[in-house]
Design a protein around this motif. Structure first.
Motif, short mmCIF file in Angstrom:
data_model
loop_
_atom_site.label_atom_id
_atom_site.label_comp_id
_atom_site.label_asym_id
_atom_site.label_seq_id
_atom_site.Cartn_x
_atom_site.Cartn_y
_atom_site.Cartn_z
N ASN A 99 78.33 46.97 46.85
CA ASN A 99 76.99 47.52 46.61
C ASN A 99 76.80 48.81 47.41
O ASN A 99 77.30 48.93 48.53
N PRO A 100 76.03 49.76 46.87
CA PRO A 100 75.66 50.93 47.68
C PRO A 100 74.91 50.48 48.93
O PRO A 100 74.13 49.52 48.89
N ASP A 101 75.14 51.19 50.05
CA ASP A 101 74.47 50.80 51.28
C ASP A 101 73.50 51.86 51.79
O ASP A 101 72.93 51.71 52.87
N GLY A 102 73.34 52.96 51.03
CA GLY A 102 72.36 53.97 51.40
C GLY A 102 72.85 55.01 52.38
O GLY A 102 72.04 55.81 52.88
N THR A 103 74.14 55.03 52.68
CA THR A 103 74.69 55.98 53.64
C THR A 103 75.59 57.00 52.92
O THR A 103 75.82 56.90 51.72
N THR A 104 76.12 57.93 53.69
CA THR A 104 77.06 58.90 53.12
C THR A 104 78.34 58.22 52.64
O THR A 104 79.11 58.82 51.89
N GLY A 105 78.55 56.98 53.07
CA GLY A 105 79.69 56.23 52.56
C GLY A 105 79.63 56.04 51.06
O GLY A 105 80.68 55.93 50.40
#
Length: 271
Positions: A99-105
């Protein structure tokens, strides 16, 4: 779309077995530098083909409730293999699995996914029978978004069909996974400024066919307008009474487009 975070990879055929008269499906693994290998189907006509004699298609699946994996376009690839077309259908990773985690990652994961799909394209182009001048890309949902990014930077792709791509790569991450609003949402979306599909779909001009669904919960008129502005030469069709999943009429049109642009027009040029 929300809550879907894994791929089922259902209806998996055995490796290198005939699935229809004159058609073979191979279960292959594609190495990707710095990443796990990508599982894919290689669908081809049975028997030997002359060098550079066959069109090729790279199929990029959606993130959805059914066929949420490389099996989505498998029936179409099998149909076209019966007509002499070679296909590769890779399995997507992000955001299908993590899942997307909201960071630049998340940006790094998007870039890695583009790189993985490029390796799948490399694998298709490496098939001895595939004609480098007749390679198409077909994508749906996230597959379409990644397809636009790939086709803009890889000139091996000569035509593409996009089904219901969002305009902004981070939009669904922000809305359905992260529930971001206001300045926080704006800051997150800005991370993807160089990776927005709407800005990467125009290179092929009228060799782009975009399929829209009239009753699409995820795609509104604003998205269709954004693509119309950024890719004015693209061919588009709005399907009445269809939703984000699409139905058989879109499949028929998609196959006709591929036949026309990979076979019919090429034969005319060859004469």
């Amino acid at each position: 779309m929300a809550g879907v975070s894994t791929t089922s990879d259902a209806a998996r055929p055995a490796a290198a077995r005939p699935v229809a008269s004159g058609v073979v499906v191979e279960d292959i693994s594609i190495p990707v530098p710095g990443q796990d290998p990508v599982q894919a189907y290689l669908v081809r006509p049975a028997g030997a083909l002359k060098r550079h004699s066959a069109p090729g298609v790279l199929w990029l699946h959606w993130l959805g409730e059914i066929n949420n994996d490389r099996s989505e376009y498998l029936p179409e690839a099998i149909t076209l293999a019966g007509e002499g077309v070679v296909s590769v259908l890779p399995l997507g990773y992000f955001p299908w699995v993590p899942n997307p985690d909201g960071t630049t990652g998340d940006v790094t994961l998007v870039e890695n996914q583009v790189a993985a799909f490029r390796r799948a394209l490399d694998r298709l182009a490496a098939v001895r029978a595939v004609d480098d001048d007749r390679i198409a890309l077909v994508g749906h949902d996230y597959g379409a978004m990644y397809g636009a990014l790939l086709a803009d930077s890889d000139h091996r792709i000569s035509t593409m069909v996009l089904q219901a791509p969002d305009a902004l790569m981070g939009n669904w991450f922000a809305q359905f996974w992260l529930q971001l609003e206001g300045p926080e949402r704006d800051a997150y979306l800005a991370l993807f400024d160089d990776l927005n599909p709407v800005d990467h779909a125009a290179r092929l001009g009228d060799q782009v066919y975009i399929q829209w669904a009239e009753e699409d919960f995820y795609i509104g008129q604003d998205v269709r307008d954004a693509y119309a502005a950024s890719s004015p030469d693209a061919v588009t069709k709005l399907y009445p009474r269809q939703d984000h999943e699409f139905r058989d009429s879109a499949r028929v049109d998609r196959l006709d487009w591929l036949r026309t642009h990979l076979v019919t027009r090429w034969l005319r040029k060859a004469r």
